[in-house]
Design a protein around this motif. Structure first.
Motif, PDB file in Angstrom:
ATOM      1  N   ARG A 131       4.241   5.871  -1.912  1.00 52.56           N
ATOM      2  CA  ARG A 131       4.180   7.047  -0.957  1.00 52.56           C
ATOM      3  C   ARG A 131       5.576   7.107  -0.209  1.00 52.56           C
ATOM      4  NH1 ARG A 131      -1.805   5.531   1.255  1.00 52.56           N
ATOM      5  NH2 ARG A 131      -2.165   7.883   1.241  1.00 52.56           N
ATOM      6  N   ASP A 134      -1.656   5.107   6.238  1.00 53.13           N
ATOM      7  CA  ASP A 134      -2.573   5.430   5.302  1.00 53.13           C
ATOM      8  C   ASP A 134      -3.099   6.746   5.530  1.00 53.13           C
ATOM      9  OD1 ASP A 134      -2.488   3.713   3.400  1.00 53.13           O
ATOM     10  OD2 ASP A 134      -3.783   2.290   4.142  1.00 53.13           O
ATOM     11  N   ARG A 170       0.811  -1.123   0.164  1.00 51.07           N
ATOM     12  CA  ARG A 170      -0.122   0.047   0.066  1.00 51.07           C
ATOM     13  C   ARG A 170       1.076   1.411  -0.027  1.00 51.07           C
ATOM     14  NH1 ARG A 170      -2.342   1.094   4.615  1.00 51.07           N
ATOM     15  NH2 ARG A 170      -1.520  -0.594   5.839  1.00 51.07           N
ATOM     16  N   LEU A 171       1.998   1.326   0.567  1.00 49.14           N
ATOM     17  CA  LEU A 171       2.693   2.417   0.866  1.00 49.14           C
ATOM     18  C   LEU A 171       3.846   2.660  -0.260  1.00 49.14           C
ATOM     19  CD1 LEU A 171       3.033   1.749   4.690  1.00 49.14           C
ATOM     20  CD2 LEU A 171       1.481   3.342   3.488  1.00 49.14           C
ATOM     21  N   LEU A 173       6.415   5.540   3.245  1.00 47.87           N
ATOM     22  CA  LEU A 173       7.489   4.448   3.283  1.00 47.87           C
ATOM     23  C   LEU A 173       8.428   4.236   4.002  1.00 47.87           C
ATOM     24  CD1 LEU A 173       7.735   1.517   1.479  1.00 47.87           C
ATOM     25  CD2 LEU A 173       9.295   3.110  -0.162  1.00 47.87           C
TER      26      LEU A 173
END
Lengths: 254, 193
Positions: free
Chosen positions: A110, A149, A106-107, A114
């Protein structure tokens, strides 16, 4: 599910364990764990380090961990369901793992989040003693990884880092000035007591004090109120709820 | 027999070979001294004497600058950044990319204490600023460390006035969705077009 299981099997040899003849004993447990690191071991295996719920930072070999199928599973920050097996408790042992939640994916696109994930895992891998349970820290880290998130992830990270210091025995009390009791104008941290010091009280000792670093917006709100509670009387960060049980040096957060 | 044991010991250090397979390989070499052992020894000697790292891109070759950097047919305006020489070879195998490369020599890793100063990053920045490069493709691995490196490089390259792009992430050729892991599917959904 989370308990250590001593499995005994009927087998011909048992000399090394001291078990009765015909019985071989081995250690086995199941737990949830967050991946801290995975280092190559030989051609196809990896030595995996997990922060587990009940067993703390634990290492083990994952056979076939370098395979295309497993590489994505063993990324830092992922939540795994792990089974650890070894013949003796002091052995490195083997992990069998299954992905519960892939946080790393998901990261990946980013950068700041991260870097936060990377830093979190690296700090835990370096700072925690092996096989020392930290269930609250596990819960807080899980909360932090999930919170990466959100928009206030930086505030969560600050709370988590301060909580980690407390968990390791270096708790900070940044709720008010150690000298005057004031909770405004805090500018320094005393390296001796781990408490905040206001600008006016700390000025004569400034060369011996550490500067209190600027903190993100969420934490700054807390700082103005003495790092205690938001105006709506809610806990500042979900992670703090796990990290700061009553009586700790960091109780100012709770 | 000491020499043979030494040969087996050295062979067993090669990737993919354990002591048992190293013994088999040594025996095979011993059985074919003229056709295999001597040519192999000669090739190893020649390569060891000639191999060098390209001062421009970090690739390994027997000449400096390497054959890729010296090739005038290649598009010098596109630079592909890879972590290791093995990644460069993998991309070269595709026969699709006609630009030039830059090998970092690893990736940033907080745990291993590998920082920007340990990688060939100053060379990349210098190339991006001084050579006529319009696009830098970051072909780092899709791992936490690889992507951290890519984000760091993106940051550093902003001053160089080049377009920074990254390899696409998603479903591999021949991949069936049912068998893909969550991370790949997440990346594929995010990179949909």
């Amino acid at each position: 599910m989370l308990d250590l299981i001593l499995t005994c099997e009927k087998l011909p040899s048992s000399r090394s364990t001291g078990a009765p003849a015909g019985v071989r004993c081995r250690m086995e447990w199941m737990d949830r764990g967050i991946v801290l690191s995975a280092r190559r071991h030989g051609e196809s295996s990896v030595v995996l380090k997990l922060l587990t719920q009940e067993h703390g930072r634990f290492a083990g070999v994952v056979r076939g961990g370098q395979s295309r199928r497993n590489r994505g599973v063993l990324e830092q920050g992922n939540l795994l369901s792990a089974t650890w097996r070894a013949r003796l408790e002091e052995h490195l042992g083997n992990f069998t793992v299954e992905l519960e939640k892939g946080h790393a994916a998901r990261l990946l696109d980013r950068p700041d989040r991260l870097a936060a994930l990377d830093s979190t895992c690296a700090i835990l891998d370096v700072c925690l003693a092996e096989r020392e349970p930290h269930p609250e820290l596990f819960a807080a880290t899980l909360a932090l990884v999930a919170a990466l998130d959100g928009d206030d992830w930086a505030a969560h990270l600050v709370a988590w880092e301060i909580g980690l210091l407390g968990e390791l025995g270096f708790g900070l009390d940044l709720s008010c000035c150690a000298a005057t009791g004031a909770n405004d104008g805090l500018a320094y941290v005393s390296p001796r007591s781990g408490r905040a010091v206001s600008l006016s009280a700390g000025e004569p000792y400034r060369d011996r004090l550490l500067p209190l670093p600027a903190v993100p917006a969420g934490a700054r709100r807390g700082r103005a109120g003495g790092y205690r509670r938001r105006p709506d009387n809610q806990r500042l960060f979900p992670a703090a709820a796990y990290l700061f049980p009553a009586g700790r040096a960091t109780a100012g957060f709770a | 027999m000491r020499e043979v044991e030494h040969l087996i010991q050295l062979l067993s250090r090669l990737p993919g070979l354990g002591p048992r397979s190293a013994r088999r390989a040594a025996l095979h070499l011993i059985k074919k001294p003229e056709t295999l052992m001597e040519p192999l020894a000669k090739a190893l000697n020649t390569t060891a004497a000639a191999i060098r790292t390209c001062s421009n891109c970090g690739n390994v070759d027997t000449v400096d600058p390497c054959a890729i950097c010296a090739d005038t047919e290649r598009d010098g305006s596109i630079l592909c950044v890879v972590e290791e020489v093995a990644d460069l070879w993998a991309l070269e195998r595709t026969d699709v990319f006609s630009g030039r490369y830059h090998v970092l020599g690893g990736r940033l890793s907080a745990l291993d204490g590998i920082g920007p100063e340990d990688l060939n990053i100053p060379g990349l920045i210098s190339r991006a600023e001084t050579q006529a490069i319009t696009e830098v493709i970051l072909a780092t691995n899709l791992t936490v460390d690889g992507q951290t490196t890519a984000h760091y490089l993106t940051d550093r390259l902003t001053a160089a006035n080049v377009t920074v792009t990254q390899l696409a992430h998603g479903v591999p050729v021949g991949g069936e969705l049912d068998y893909l892991d969550d991370g790949t599917l997440t990346a594929a959904l995010r990179a949909r077009r």
